[in-house]
Design a protein around this motif. Structure first.
Motif, PDB file in Angstrom:
ATOM      1  N   TRP A  39      23.251  26.473 -30.657  1.00 18.16           N
ATOM      2  CA  TRP A  39      24.227  27.559 -30.765  1.00 18.16           C
ATOM      3  C   TRP A  39      24.574  27.749 -32.220  1.00 18.16           C
ATOM      4  O   TRP A  39      24.926  26.798 -32.915  1.00 18.16           O
ATOM      5  CB  TRP A  39      25.497  27.228 -29.982  1.00 18.16           C
ATOM      6  CG  TRP A  39      25.308  27.219 -28.503  1.00 18.16           C
ATOM      7  CD1 TRP A  39      25.131  28.303 -27.687  1.00 18.16           C
ATOM      8  CD2 TRP A  39      25.278  26.069 -27.644  1.00 18.16           C
ATOM      9  NE1 TRP A  39      24.988  27.889 -26.380  1.00 18.16           N
ATOM     10  CE2 TRP A  39      25.077  26.538 -26.322  1.00 18.16           C
ATOM     11  CE3 TRP A  39      25.405  24.699 -27.863  1.00 18.16           C
ATOM     12  CZ2 TRP A  39      24.990  25.678 -25.234  1.00 18.16           C
ATOM     13  CZ3 TRP A  39      25.320  23.842 -26.784  1.00 18.16           C
ATOM     14  CH2 TRP A  39      25.125  24.326 -25.483  1.00 18.16           C
ATOM     15  N   ILE A 240      19.265  36.415 -23.681  1.00 16.19           N
ATOM     16  CA  ILE A 240      20.682  36.764 -23.622  1.00 16.19           C
ATOM     17  C   ILE A 240      20.791  38.231 -23.203  1.00 16.19           C
ATOM     18  O   ILE A 240      20.248  39.108 -23.879  1.00 16.19           O
ATOM     19  CB  ILE A 240      21.366  36.570 -24.985  1.00 16.19           C
ATOM     20  CG1 ILE A 240      21.221  35.128 -25.465  1.00 16.19           C
ATOM     21  CG2 ILE A 240      22.846  36.959 -24.906  1.00 16.19           C
ATOM     22  CD1 ILE A 240      21.699  34.916 -26.888  1.00 16.19           C
ATOM     23  N   THR A 259      28.904  33.815 -20.010  1.00 12.11           N
ATOM     24  CA  THR A 259      28.217  35.093 -19.853  1.00 12.11           C
ATOM     25  C   THR A 259      28.588  35.756 -18.530  1.00 12.11           C
ATOM     26  O   THR A 259      28.764  36.979 -18.453  1.00 12.11           O
ATOM     27  CB  THR A 259      26.694  34.894 -19.935  1.00 12.11           C
ATOM     28  OG1 THR A 259      26.356  34.416 -21.246  1.00 12.11           O
ATOM     29  CG2 THR A 259      25.947  36.190 -19.689  1.00 12.11           C
ATOM     30  N   THR A 264      29.733  37.285 -23.606  1.00 10.74           N
ATOM     31  CA  THR A 264      28.641  37.529 -24.554  1.00 10.74           C
ATOM     32  C   THR A 264      28.893  38.857 -25.249  1.00 10.74           C
ATOM     33  O   THR A 264      29.042  39.890 -24.591  1.00 10.74           O
ATOM     34  CB  THR A 264      27.284  37.571 -23.836  1.00 10.74           C
ATOM     35  OG1 THR A 264      26.988  36.268 -23.318  1.00 10.74           O
ATOM     36  CG2 THR A 264      26.166  37.976 -24.787  1.00 10.74           C
ATOM     37  N   LYS A 265      28.959  38.848 -26.572  1.00  7.46           N
ATOM     38  CA  LYS A 265      29.245  40.077 -27.312  1.00  7.46           C
ATOM     39  C   LYS A 265      28.066  41.041 -27.163  1.00  7.46           C
ATOM     40  O   LYS A 265      26.932  40.703 -27.517  1.00  7.46           O
ATOM     41  CB  LYS A 265      29.496  39.766 -28.795  1.00  7.46           C
ATOM     42  CG  LYS A 265      30.036  40.962 -29.566  1.00  7.46           C
ATOM     43  CD  LYS A 265      30.379  40.602 -30.998  1.00  7.46           C
ATOM     44  CE  LYS A 265      30.954  41.817 -31.709  1.00  7.46           C
ATOM     45  NZ  LYS A 265      31.285  41.524 -33.123  1.00  7.46           N
ATOM     46  N   GLY A 269      24.999  39.481 -29.065  1.00  8.76           N
ATOM     47  CA  GLY A 269      24.592  38.360 -28.222  1.00  8.76           C
ATOM     48  C   GLY A 269      25.351  37.077 -28.501  1.00  8.76           C
ATOM     49  O   GLY A 269      25.190  36.096 -27.782  1.00  8.76           O
ATOM     50  N   TYR A 270      26.207  37.054 -29.554  1.00 10.61           N
ATOM     51  CA  TYR A 270      26.972  35.839 -29.837  1.00 10.61           C
ATOM     52  C   TYR A 270      27.889  35.513 -28.660  1.00 10.61           C
ATOM     53  O   TYR A 270      28.554  36.392 -28.102  1.00 10.61           O
ATOM     54  CB  TYR A 270      27.806  36.000 -31.106  1.00 10.61           C
ATOM     55  CG  TYR A 270      26.994  35.885 -32.375  1.00 10.61           C
ATOM     56  CD1 TYR A 270      26.418  34.674 -32.742  1.00 10.61           C
ATOM     57  CD2 TYR A 270      26.790  36.989 -33.199  1.00 10.61           C
ATOM     58  CE1 TYR A 270      25.665  34.561 -33.903  1.00 10.61           C
ATOM     59  CE2 TYR A 270      26.035  36.883 -34.362  1.00 10.61           C
ATOM     60  CZ  TYR A 270      25.478  35.676 -34.706  1.00 10.61           C
ATOM     61  OH  TYR A 270      24.737  35.571 -35.850  1.00 10.61           O
ATOM     62  N   THR A 271      27.922  34.242 -28.286  1.00  2.35           N
ATOM     63  CA  THR A 271      28.685  33.828 -27.108  1.00  2.35           C
ATOM     64  C   THR A 271      29.568  32.615 -27.384  1.00  2.35           C
ATOM     65  O   THR A 271      30.676  32.523 -26.853  1.00  2.35           O
ATOM     66  CB  THR A 271      27.717  33.491 -25.941  1.00  2.35           C
ATOM     67  OG1 THR A 271      26.812  34.581 -25.738  1.00  2.35           O
ATOM     68  CG2 THR A 271      28.478  33.245 -24.652  1.00  2.35           C
TER      69      THR A 271
END
Length: 298
Positions: A39, A240, A259, A264-265, A269-271
């Motif tokens: 991550w 993602i 998610t 999940t943005k 895709g940042y989570t």
């Protein structure tokens, strides 16, 4: 679920003095004992999981056709946590607490019953005040105007026979690679002078064949890193979902997290950081004796 979201929530609960009387049941399909992912995330200062940050970078290269620039990232740092380090850290705290029971079985059903929730596994049915669910049991029912993309990536951790990588500077995005499939870039995260994670990443509607990912990585290492001698030490692959679809935060005593809960943005895709904000908000509600469904996505 015992992935990132589930384990993060448990760690935040265990760190709360107001919730020291709470018992927790963790149901996870598989034992988490492999370095199956990394991550990476942006963060100011020291965060909740600072003790297991594997590497962090304060400068990063950005490349595109006709453009290259080394950027200072402050006041943020770009941090990496390895999956195995995260699992071992969390499970050590869980074992030490004596407050968490573990079941390694697939979940078959989660449902509300009056003011409680029941969870059915292969061998038993258990009940509790809440079920914090990170399982995407089925594909979301997308609406006609929902935008849906996949961020999919394959990475190699490579080792060079002698010092090669500048550990102070990452390559966060390199867009010089072929763009025929859609938005495509590579990032290179130096782990030591002789080791780096090289990740081939695409934002497209569909996946590639495994051979396409492998060939793209091989080509990047040859063309841009100019490496001819290296060993591939580890491989990782991930998908993602990136969409403006509104994921359900849950219903009744079932609280969706990770998610599955919309953390999940959609644009990046940042989570990981969004999960930390979400579970921190859940814990504050639990401490106040309030229903722990957080309506907003972080």
């Amino acid at each position: 679920g015992g992935g990132c979201a589930g384990l993060s929530l448990i760690m935040h609960i265990l760190s709360s003095s107001h919730l020291s009387n709470k018992r927790i049941l963790l149901i996870e399909k598989e034992v988490k004992n492999k370095n199956d992912r990394t991550w990476c995330f942006w963060e100011k200062g020291n965060g909740f999981f600072e003790n297991i940050v594997h590497r962090k970078w304060n400068h990063a290269w950005f490349h595109a056709e006709g453009y290259s620039s080394l950027k200072e990232l402050g006041p943020y740092a770009y941090k990496m946590i390895r999956g195995l380090d995260f699992y071992q850290y969390c499970y050590a705290a869980i074992e030490k607490s004596g407050r968490v029971d573990l079941i390694h079985e697939p979940v078959q059903e989660v449902k509300n019953e009056n003011e409680h929730v029941s969870v059915k596994t292969v061998s038993r049915v258990v009940t509790g005040s809440y079920a914090f669910n990170s399982i995407m049991a089925e594909q979301p029912k997308y609406k006609e105007d929902d935008l849906v993309l996949l961020q999919h990536f394959k990475g190699w951790i490579i080792e060079t026979p002698s010092a090669f990588f500048d550990t102070e500077n990452a390559t966060l995005m390199d867009f010089r690679v072929n763009q025929d499939e859609g938005t495509t870039f590579v990032y290179v995260m130096p782990l030591s002078p002789t080791h780096a994670l090289v990740e081939y990443t695409l934002f497209t509607p569909s996946l590639l064949s495994d051979e396409q990912y492998e060939q793209a990585l091989k080509k990047y290492v040859a063309d841009y890193l100019k490496l001819t001698e290296y060993n591939i030490k580890e491989k990782e692959f991930g998908i993602i979902p990136m969409t403006n679809h509104r994921f359900s935060s849950g219903e009744g005593a079932i609280i969706n997290i990770g998610t599955a809960g919309g953390q999940t943005k959609p644009s990046s895709g940042y989570t990981f950081r969004f999960i930390q904000k979400n579970v921190s908000a859940i814990v504050k509600l639990l401490e106040q004796g309030k229903h722990s469904q957080v309506k907003k996505s972080f």
